[in-house]
Design an enzyme around this catalytic site. Sequence first.
Site, PDB file in Angstrom:
ATOM      1  N   LEU A 166       0.816  -1.215   0.000  1.00 38.38           N
ATOM      2  CA  LEU A 166       0.000   0.000   0.000  1.00 38.38           C
ATOM      3  C   LEU A 166       0.845   1.258   0.000  1.00 38.38           C
ATOM      4  O   LEU A 166       0.398   2.317  -0.440  1.00 38.38           O
ATOM      5  CB  LEU A 166      -0.919   0.017   1.231  1.00 38.38           C
ATOM      6  N   GLY A 167       2.049   1.163   0.509  1.00 38.40           N
ATOM      7  CA  GLY A 167       2.916   2.336   0.562  1.00 38.40           C
ATOM      8  C   GLY A 167       4.150   2.043   1.382  1.00 38.40           C
ATOM      9  O   GLY A 167       4.237   1.029   2.069  1.00 38.40           O
ATOM     10  N   ARG A 168       5.114   2.940   1.298  1.00 41.37           N
ATOM     11  CA  ARG A 168       6.337   2.785   2.081  1.00 41.37           C
ATOM     12  C   ARG A 168       6.847   4.154   2.492  1.00 41.37           C
ATOM     13  O   ARG A 168       6.600   5.159   1.837  1.00 41.37           O
ATOM     14  CB  ARG A 168       7.402   2.003   1.325  1.00 41.37           C
ATOM     15  N   GLY A 169       7.542   4.166   3.613  1.00 38.97           N
ATOM     16  CA  GLY A 169       8.095   5.411   4.130  1.00 38.97           C
ATOM     17  C   GLY A 169       9.326   5.130   4.952  1.00 38.97           C
ATOM     18  O   GLY A 169       9.848   4.004   4.967  1.00 38.97           O
ATOM     19  N   GLU A 170       9.792   6.163   5.657  1.00 38.37           N
ATOM     20  CA  GLU A 170      11.017   6.024   6.433  1.00 38.37           C
ATOM     21  C   GLU A 170      10.887   4.979   7.532  1.00 38.37           C
ATOM     22  O   GLU A 170      11.835   4.286   7.859  1.00 38.37           O
ATOM     23  CB  GLU A 170      11.380   7.380   7.048  1.00 38.37           C
ATOM     24  N   VAL A 212       4.019  -0.729   4.170  1.00 33.00           N
ATOM     25  CA  VAL A 212       2.660  -1.099   4.557  1.00 33.00           C
ATOM     26  C   VAL A 212       2.069  -2.035   3.514  1.00 33.00           C
ATOM     27  O   VAL A 212       2.170  -1.782   2.305  1.00 33.00           O
ATOM     28  CB  VAL A 212       1.759   0.146   4.702  1.00 33.00           C
ATOM     29  N   ASP A 264       5.564  13.862  12.682  1.00 35.32           N
ATOM     30  CA  ASP A 264       5.678  13.696  11.228  1.00 35.32           C
ATOM     31  C   ASP A 264       4.310  13.893  10.567  1.00 35.32           C
ATOM     32  O   ASP A 264       3.836  13.040   9.818  1.00 35.32           O
ATOM     33  CB  ASP A 264       6.247  12.311  10.895  1.00 35.32           C
TER      34      ASP A 264
END
EC number: 2.7.11.1
Length: 817
Positions: free
Chosen positions: A540-544, A548, A658
């Site tokens: 679904l997504g990725r971040g620091e 997900v 954040d």
Amino acid sequence: MPRPLAALLSTACILSFFIALFPRAASSRDILPLGSSLVVESYESSTLQSSDGTFSSGFYEVYTHAFTFSVWYSKTEAAAANNKTIVWSANPDRPVHARRSALTLQKDGNMVLTDYDGAAVWRADGNNFTGVQRARLLDTGNLVIEDSGGNTVWQSFDSPTDTFLPTQLITAATRLVPTTQSRSPGNYIFRFSDLSVLSLIYHVPQVSDIYWPDPDQNLYQDGRNQYNSTRLGMLTDSGVLASSDFADGQALVASDVGPGVKRRLTLDPDGNLRLYSMNDSDGSWSVSMVAMTQPCNIHGLCGPNGICHYSPTPTCSCPPGYATRNPGNWTEGCMAIVNTTCDRYDKRSMRFVRLPNTDFWGSDQQHLLSVSLRTCRDICISDCTCKGFQYQEGTGSCYPKAYLFSGRTYPTSDVRTIYLKLPTGVSVSNALIPRSDVFDSVPRRLDCDRMNKSIREPFPDVHKTGGGESKWFYFYGFIAAFFVVEVSFISFAWFFVLKRELRPSELWASEKGYKAMTSNFRRYSYRELVKATRKFKVELGRGESGTVYKGVLEDDRHVAVKKLENVRQGKEVFQAELSVIGRINHMNLVRIWGFCSEGSHRLLVSEYVENGSLANILFSEGGNILLDWEGRFNIALGVAKGLAYLHHECLEWVIHCDVKPENILLDQAFEPKITDFGLVKLLNRGGSTQNVSHVRGTLGYIAPEWVSSLPITAKVDVYSYGVVLLELLTGTRVSELVGGTDEVHSMLRKLVRMLSAKLEGEEQSWIDGYLDSKLNRPVNYVQARTLIKLAVSCLEEDRSKRPTMEHAVQTLLSADD
């Protein structure tokens, strides 16, 4: 070595090994030495007791096989009946199991409560436990951790649950929250408000309002003073409740005021604050002071859509067109018989039912003065979200209602009238309209004992029960010592340990009652989450902080599973921090369902939010979802409410650190939900949120104090929120306008100065040129100006000049009227 001596030494070694497998259990006394434990199996004898015998502390059985670690009055009528009067609990809403749970004062000085599987359910708050020697239960009922000099390092008085005891300070940081019989936090809070006034607050995701002191009177009439920011109160031994906001030295006094009486000030599940006094002769309790003498004035007493009236005793009823949601629990309120939604709304099929001398306090969409009844009616019937309106004859005051909370009837002389909006097909009888009538001969009593009951299965035992009792582990030790030789002992010991190291999924799955009690927040095995996500197939997504994935649990709930990266905390600390985050619940915050902490794996399981992130909708080229003005304003308001809850309302205040469009998700109705709150603690990048120094947030959203290495406060979230407001208005990512952190700050300073100059004038034509070109018209320019002005104030360089998020919510609500 002689054989008898060798056998004796072998037996001693075996016994020592078995005893070492378990923490040292403390017997009944007022001190728990460093490295000792209180174990749940010996809960009847393994307790602490204050030196004067007034208070005891230990494991208290709240359900079959379910315990809290608590402090209680020792000599009461209830204690004799094994129904103790609890004054503090470490884990009121997360009971531990009846086997292998323990409270331990660890060698590092911290005090930790662990469940049957070793998971830390609770630990004492604090960062410095150096030199700790013992825990002690004082004669005041205060459980403290002391160092070698007798100084208090931690105390339970700083984190009350639902009760204040005499001499316990009431401060800006302390609050009372009742615990219902289903072991979930109640909907009421007793604390100092932002006006520095000691208040009772009804708090649910949709509304949060003060009902004591009386909101219909000004504070001075109630003998309160909001101009003293001290925020300090205390219940004295004599039964006097004194507070810094009480004007002219006033105080609330018990009916039996005087020394020598054991007392407690408790916020009960029904939302009333009561002072109880103990009868020394039989240990019974009686009420010696009560905050709310009229129960129907307690907000939310009858739940959503419910109405409280006197017939002549306090009674809950549903208005016409509504039915009781749960007859055994009025806090769940009433539900509409025919549910109408905005996508199928036809105002021609609606009508209004008049409820005289009735009001639903608060939740007003707007307040209009000197308007006709027809005008007020037309405003409500044209708005699909309006549930009804209050109208005051004579003054022409009109209050359209977004929600129907805190309903009550008034004396017949009151001019308040509710006009309830219902589909024309719903039949209405005048007999169904609630009224307060002191001559009513057939009163339907409000059963306060059933207000918060929820039927739950008893907790089943995780072990097969036989003849063994709380000393079962010693029994195995003696059997091994006398009947097993050393070689076979080693094999048996391995079997003994491995037999009980069941996989978490097997333990949880075998315990229906235990699982039901913890289904709102539970631990998952890594294998369960691999299956739920189909081996982490749909990203679904990725971040620091991690990546997900979409998943579906065994109960068919759609979830988002986040694989956390760079988690350097130990297993117990990680689980303890998550137990706090798991209790956070607000309609504008993504709900955390559980976690996985297995080996090196650290994962979070949260609700799946259908429309994805605000960033995808706001910044994606060629996106097929366009946000209109109403949607953008609602997002701004919802995000403000979520942050205000984190900063001011939840049991442990949280700084997000954040805030950005990627961390704002939108559900099916485009209601915003903030995600990734609490990750500052979980990722251990700087420790306590009171002294964060290494988390840098995201380029373009970070406050100036990050660069200056100043202590981080909630005002960093306020700054980031200001940037999000600008992006909502312009439809452009601020960081893309320039490159580099310094350039972003420089550009924002120029933009803030320009907007400040524009706001000084009355002209509004410039607003159109500033707004997103993709924005669907029409635009509410009063709201637009308010958002711009709020963004400017949030982006102040001096953080002391930035508003709080509570102030931001009030600003937006005033523009929404």
